[in-house]
Write a protein that holds these residues in place. Structure first.
Motif, PDB file in Angstrom:
ATOM      1  N   GLN A   5       0.826  -1.222   0.000  1.00 21.74           N
ATOM      2  CA  GLN A   5       0.000   0.000   0.000  1.00 21.74           C
ATOM      3  C   GLN A   5       0.856   1.267   0.000  1.00 21.74           C
ATOM      4  N   GLY A   6       2.152   1.141   0.000  1.00 21.42           N
ATOM      5  CA  GLY A   6       3.024   2.316   0.025  1.00 21.42           C
ATOM      6  C   GLY A   6       3.225   2.872  -1.380  1.00 21.42           C
ATOM      7  N   ARG A   7       4.011   3.943  -1.461  1.00 20.76           N
ATOM      8  CA  ARG A   7       4.258   4.594  -2.756  1.00 20.76           C
ATOM      9  C   ARG A   7       4.888   3.615  -3.746  1.00 20.76           C
ATOM     10  N   LEU A   8       5.971   2.973  -3.321  1.00 24.20           N
ATOM     11  CA  LEU A   8       6.639   2.035  -4.219  1.00 24.20           C
ATOM     12  C   LEU A   8       5.801   0.772  -4.400  1.00 24.20           C
ATOM     13  N   GLY A   9       5.172   0.318  -3.316  1.00 27.23           N
ATOM     14  CA  GLY A   9       4.346  -0.887  -3.392  1.00 27.23           C
ATOM     15  C   GLY A   9       3.243  -0.736  -4.432  1.00 27.23           C
ATOM     16  N   ARG A  10       2.602   0.417  -4.429  1.00 28.00           N
ATOM     17  CA  ARG A  10       1.530   0.658  -5.414  1.00 28.00           C
ATOM     18  C   ARG A  10       2.107   0.720  -6.830  1.00 28.00           C
ATOM     19  N   GLN A  30      -2.151  -7.605   5.562  1.00 29.47           N
ATOM     20  CA  GLN A  30      -1.924  -9.022   5.219  1.00 29.47           C
ATOM     21  C   GLN A  30      -0.608  -9.536   5.800  1.00 29.47           C
ATOM     22  N   LEU A  31       0.381  -8.657   5.877  1.00 27.72           N
ATOM     23  CA  LEU A  31       1.675  -9.083   6.416  1.00 27.72           C
ATOM     24  C   LEU A  31       2.353  -7.927   7.135  1.00 27.72           C
ATOM     25  N   ASP A  32       2.440  -8.084   8.463  1.00 26.74           N
ATOM     26  CA  ASP A  32       3.216  -7.147   9.278  1.00 26.74           C
ATOM     27  C   ASP A  32       4.617  -7.744   9.406  1.00 26.74           C
ATOM     28  N   ILE A  33       5.598  -7.102   8.790  1.00 20.18           N
ATOM     29  CA  ILE A  33       6.935  -7.722   8.734  1.00 20.18           C
ATOM     30  C   ILE A  33       7.647  -7.736  10.085  1.00 20.18           C
ATOM     31  N   THR A  34       7.078  -7.038  11.080  1.00 17.23           N
ATOM     32  CA  THR A  34       7.702  -7.091  12.415  1.00 17.23           C
ATOM     33  C   THR A  34       7.271  -8.347  13.175  1.00 17.23           C
ATOM     34  N   ILE A  95      14.651  -2.885  -0.329  1.00 14.12           N
ATOM     35  CA  ILE A  95      14.815  -1.487  -0.768  1.00 14.12           C
ATOM     36  C   ILE A  95      15.413  -0.656   0.362  1.00 14.12           C
ATOM     37  N   SER A  96      16.462   0.086   0.038  1.00 16.39           N
ATOM     38  CA  SER A  96      17.077   0.956   1.039  1.00 16.39           C
ATOM     39  C   SER A  96      17.231   2.378   0.476  1.00 16.39           C
ATOM     40  N   THR A  97      18.081   3.142   1.084  1.00 20.42           N
ATOM     41  CA  THR A  97      18.054   4.594   0.842  1.00 20.42           C
ATOM     42  C   THR A  97      19.443   5.238   0.860  1.00 20.42           C
ATOM     43  N   ASP A  98      19.547   6.369   0.193  1.00 19.24           N
ATOM     44  CA  ASP A  98      20.757   7.196   0.252  1.00 19.24           C
ATOM     45  C   ASP A  98      20.995   7.749   1.658  1.00 19.24           C
ATOM     46  N   VAL A 120      18.034   8.939  12.692  1.00 16.85           N
ATOM     47  CA  VAL A 120      17.521   7.663  13.229  1.00 16.85           C
ATOM     48  C   VAL A 120      16.973   6.815  12.081  1.00 16.85           C
ATOM     49  N   TYR A 121      16.219   7.457  11.181  1.00 19.03           N
ATOM     50  CA  TYR A 121      15.694   6.728  10.014  1.00 19.03           C
ATOM     51  C   TYR A 121      16.846   6.086   9.236  1.00 19.03           C
ATOM     52  N   GLY A 122      17.892   6.873   8.938  1.00 19.91           N
ATOM     53  CA  GLY A 122      19.043   6.355   8.187  1.00 19.91           C
ATOM     54  C   GLY A 122      19.704   5.200   8.925  1.00 19.91           C
ATOM     55  N   ARG A 143      19.445   0.514  -3.132  1.00 22.07           N
ATOM     56  CA  ARG A 143      19.310   1.849  -2.520  1.00 22.07           C
ATOM     57  C   ARG A 143      18.752   2.808  -3.561  1.00 22.07           C
ATOM     58  N   VAL A 144      17.720   3.523  -3.168  1.00 23.10           N
ATOM     59  CA  VAL A 144      17.102   4.497  -4.069  1.00 23.10           C
ATOM     60  C   VAL A 144      17.054   5.854  -3.378  1.00 23.10           C
ATOM     61  N   SER A 145      16.815   6.911  -4.160  1.00 28.65           N
ATOM     62  CA  SER A 145      16.846   8.250  -3.556  1.00 28.65           C
ATOM     63  C   SER A 145      15.614   9.058  -3.942  1.00 28.65           C
TER      64      SER A 145
HETATM   65  N1  LIG Z   1      10.136   8.043  -0.018  1.00 29.36           N
HETATM   66  C1  LIG Z   1      11.401   8.340  -0.286  1.00 29.36           C
HETATM   67  O1  LIG Z   1      11.763   9.483  -0.604  1.00 29.36           O
HETATM   68  C2  LIG Z   1      12.448   7.256  -0.234  1.00 29.36           C
HETATM   69  C3  LIG Z   1      13.751   7.596  -0.554  1.00 29.36           C
HETATM   70  C4  LIG Z   1      14.717   6.613  -0.528  1.00 29.36           C
HETATM   71  C5  LIG Z   1      14.378   5.318  -0.176  1.00 29.36           C
HETATM   72  N2  LIG Z   1      13.113   5.012   0.165  1.00 29.36           N
HETATM   73  C6  LIG Z   1      12.814   3.626   0.512  1.00 29.36           C
HETATM   74  O2  LIG Z   1      11.943   3.114  -0.477  1.00 29.36           O
HETATM   75  C7  LIG Z   1      11.090   2.121   0.080  1.00 29.36           C
HETATM   76  C8  LIG Z   1       9.654   2.434  -0.255  1.00 29.36           C
HETATM   77  O3  LIG Z   1       9.326   3.703   0.286  1.00 29.36           O
HETATM   78  P1  LIG Z   1       7.915   4.392   0.025  1.00 29.36           P
HETATM   79  O4  LIG Z   1       8.192   5.804  -0.311  1.00 29.36           O
HETATM   80  O5  LIG Z   1       7.092   3.544  -0.864  1.00 29.36           O
HETATM   81  O6  LIG Z   1       7.355   4.345   1.522  1.00 29.36           O
HETATM   82  P2  LIG Z   1       5.832   4.449   1.998  1.00 29.36           P
HETATM   83  O7  LIG Z   1       4.999   5.104   0.978  1.00 29.36           O
HETATM   84  O8  LIG Z   1       5.881   5.012   3.384  1.00 29.36           O
HETATM   85  O9  LIG Z   1       5.395   2.921   2.072  1.00 29.36           O
HETATM   86  C9  LIG Z   1       5.868   2.059   3.052  1.00 29.36           C
HETATM   87  C10 LIG Z   1       4.776   1.039   3.293  1.00 29.36           C
HETATM   88  O10 LIG Z   1       5.251   0.129   4.290  1.00 29.36           O
HETATM   89  C11 LIG Z   1       4.159  -0.123   5.156  1.00 29.36           C
HETATM   90  N3  LIG Z   1       4.580  -0.618   6.457  1.00 29.36           N
HETATM   91  C12 LIG Z   1       4.961   0.103   7.535  1.00 29.36           C
HETATM   92  N4  LIG Z   1       5.218  -0.734   8.561  1.00 29.36           N
HETATM   93  C13 LIG Z   1       4.991  -1.988   8.111  1.00 29.36           C
HETATM   94  C14 LIG Z   1       5.069  -3.267   8.707  1.00 29.36           C
HETATM   95  N5  LIG Z   1       5.429  -3.426   9.985  1.00 29.36           N
HETATM   96  N6  LIG Z   1       4.749  -4.353   7.963  1.00 29.36           N
HETATM   97  C15 LIG Z   1       4.374  -4.204   6.672  1.00 29.36           C
HETATM   98  N7  LIG Z   1       4.255  -3.028   6.068  1.00 29.36           N
HETATM   99  C16 LIG Z   1       4.580  -1.919   6.776  1.00 29.36           C
HETATM  100  C17 LIG Z   1       3.450   1.191   5.271  1.00 29.36           C
HETATM  101  O11 LIG Z   1       2.151   0.968   5.768  1.00 29.36           O
HETATM  102  P3  LIG Z   1       1.434   2.096   6.666  1.00 29.36           P
HETATM  103  O12 LIG Z   1       1.162   3.225   5.708  1.00 29.36           O
HETATM  104  O13 LIG Z   1       0.244   1.401   7.174  1.00 29.36           O
HETATM  105  O14 LIG Z   1       2.432   2.485   7.721  1.00 29.36           O
HETATM  106  C18 LIG Z   1       3.468   1.655   3.822  1.00 29.36           C
HETATM  107  O15 LIG Z   1       2.378   1.155   3.113  1.00 29.36           O
HETATM  108  C19 LIG Z   1      11.426   2.110   1.567  1.00 29.36           C
HETATM  109  O16 LIG Z   1      12.349   1.091   1.829  1.00 29.36           O
HETATM  110  C20 LIG Z   1      12.068   3.444   1.815  1.00 29.36           C
HETATM  111  O17 LIG Z   1      12.935   3.404   2.928  1.00 29.36           O
HETATM  112  C21 LIG Z   1      12.138   5.945   0.121  1.00 29.36           C
END
Ligand SMILES: NC(=O)c1ccc[n+]([C@@H]2O[C@H](COP(=O)([O-])OP(=O)(O)OC[C@H]3O[C@@H](n4cnc5c(N)ncnc54)[C@H](OP(=O)(O)O)[C@@H]3O)[C@@H](O)[C@H]2O)c1
Length: 292
Positions: A5-10, A30-34, A95-98, A120-122, A143-145
Motif C-alpha cells: 500500500q506504500g508509494r513504491l508498493g503501489r 496481510q503481512l506485518d513484517i515485524t 529497498i534501502s536509501t541514500d 535515526v531513520y538512516g 538503494r534508491v533516492s
Molecule cells: N520516499 C522516499 O523518498 C524514499 C527515498 C529513498 C528510499 N526510500 C525507501 O523506499 C522504500 C519504499 O518507500 P515508500 O516511499 O514507498 O514508503 P511508503 O509510501 O511510506 O510505504 C511504506 C509502506 O510500508 C508499510 N509498512 C509500515 N510498517 C509496516 C510493517 N510493519 N509491515 C508491513 N508493512 C509496513 C506502510 O504501511 P502504513 O502506511 O500502514 O504504515 C506503507 O504502506 C522504503 O524502503 C524506503 O525506505 C524511500
C-alpha cells in the motif's frame, strides 16, 4: 512483495511484469513484517521465486522521537524476511536509501562506500541492510533516492500546491540528489529481480536513481517555470539552507548515488529526473477536484 500500500508498493502493483510472471502484493494488514510468525506463514503460503521488501517506516522526522518503531520496521522486519527467505532458498530484494550515507563525499556514492547515517531513520535502514546481508546471501539491496509519484504527498505535490495557493516558496538549496519517480524504481526492481532469478545476476548492493541531479531549490524552480507556462501566477522562490529550514532529522547534503553497477549489470535505461517530473506535474494539476 510486502508494503503493497506504500508509494513504491503501489507502483510495483501497477508495473508491467516480465512475461510469464505474476506479482502478489501484501499490505501491512496481510503481512506485518515485524511479526516473525506472520512472515514465516506468508512465505509458506506459496512457492515464491523472489520476495521484494517495499515495506518501511518512512516518517524521517518522526523517527527522531520514535526510534524503536523505526528500528522495528526497518531493522528487525527485514531480518525476519531475510531469515525466512534464506531457510527456503528464496532471493530477497530489499529497498534501502541514500540516507545511510552522511552526504559529505564530493562525488556520487558507490555501493561499497561505508555507511554513516545522520538520522535515526538512516540508522534504522542501515541496520536493515546489515541484517539482510548477514542472514541471506541471496539478496539484492537496492538503494534508491528521493522518491515521488503516485497519490500520496510528496515534494512535487507540496510545491505545486504552494504555487497554486500563491505562497512565497522557501526551498532548501544545499542538498543535492536525483528526484526519482516510483514507477522507475518499480521497473528497476522488477528488471533486477528477473535477472536475479533467470540469469544469476551478481548478488549484493545496487544503487538506482534517475539520471542527472539537482538541489531541492532547483527542482522547485523547474516546477514553478512549468506552472507559470501553464498560466499559474509566479510566486517568489527563495533559496535557504537545510539548517534554516530546521527539520528535526538531518539529511545528507550529497544524496547522489553512483548507479554505474546497475547500468552495467541490469542495463535498464534510467530516465533524467526532469523527463519524469514534467508529465507527473501535469497529471497532478489535471486531476479533477484534486486538493494539493
Ligand atoms: N520516499 C522516499 O523518498 C524514499 C527515498 C529513498 C528510499 N526510500 C525507501 O523506499 C522504500 C519504499 O518507500 P515508500 O516511499 O514507498 O514508503 P511508503 O509510501 O511510506 O510505504 C511504506 C509502506 O510500508 C508499510 N509498512 C509500515 N510498517 C509496516 C510493517 N510493519 N509491515 C508491513 N508493512 C509496513 C506502510 O504501511 P502504513 O502506511 O500502514 O504504515 C506503507 O504502506 C522504503 O524502503 C524506503 O525506505 C524511500
Amino acid at each position: 512483495m510486502c508494503g503493497a500500500q506504500g508509494r513504491l508498493g503501489r507502483a510495483l502493483g501497477c508495473a508491467e511484469l516480465p512475461e510469464g510472471t505474476a506479482l502478489t502484493g501484501l499490505g501491512r494488514q496481510q503481512l506485518d513484517i515485524t511479526d516473525p510468525d506472520a512472515v514465516e506463514r506468508a512465505l509458506d503460503r506459496d512457492s515464491w521465486s523472489l520476495v521484494i521488501n517495499a515495506a518501511a517506516y518512512t516518517a524521517v522526522d518522526r523517527a527522531e522521537s520514535e526510534r524503536d518503531a523505526a528500528f522495528a520496521v526497518n531493522g528487525t522486519g527485514p531480518a525476519h524476511l531475510a531469515r525466512a527467505c534464506a531457510t527456503r532458498g528464496v532471493p530477497l530484494i530489499h529497498i534501502s536509501t541514500d540516507y545511510v550515507f552522511d552526504g559529505t563525499a564530493p562525488d556520487p556514492y558507490p555501493e561499497d562506500h561505508p555507511m554513516a547515517p545522520l538520522s535515526v531513520y538512516g540508522a534504522s535502514k542501515a541496520a536493515g541492510e546489515e541484517a539482510v546481508r548477514s542472514l541471506n546471501p541471496d539478496h539484492a539491496i537496492m538503494r534508491v533516492s528521493w522518491l515521488y509519484g503516485g497519490q500520496g504527498g510528496d515534494f512535487v505535490r507540496a510545491i505545486a500546491g504552494a504555487i497554486r495557493a500563491g505562497r512565497h516558496l522557501r526551498v532548501v538549496s544545499d542538498q543535492t540528489g536525483a528526484l526519482t519517480h516510483a514507477d522507475c524504481v518499480a521497473q528497476a526492481a522488477l528488471a533486477l529481480g528477473a535477472k536475479m532469478v533467470n540469469e544469476g545476476l551478481e548478488r549484493g548492493t545496487y544503487h538506482f536513481a534517475a539520471s542527472g541531479a539537482a538541489n531541492w531549490h532547483e527542482i522547485a524552480a523547474v516546477i514553478l517555470a512549468e506552472m507559470v507556462q501553464l498560466g499559474y501566477k509566479k510566486v517568489p522562490l527563495e533559496a535557504i539552507t537545510a539548517t534554516e529550514y530546521g527539520l528535526p532529522a538531518v539529511r545528507p547534503a550529497n544524496s547522489r548515488l553512483d548507479c554505474g553497477k546497475f547500468d552495467r549489470l541490469v542495463g535498464l535505461p534510467r530516465p533524467h529526473w526532469q523527463t519524469m517530473l514534467v508529465p507527473q506535474l501535469r497529471r497532478i494539476l489535471s486531476e479533477q477536484g484534486e486538493r494539493i
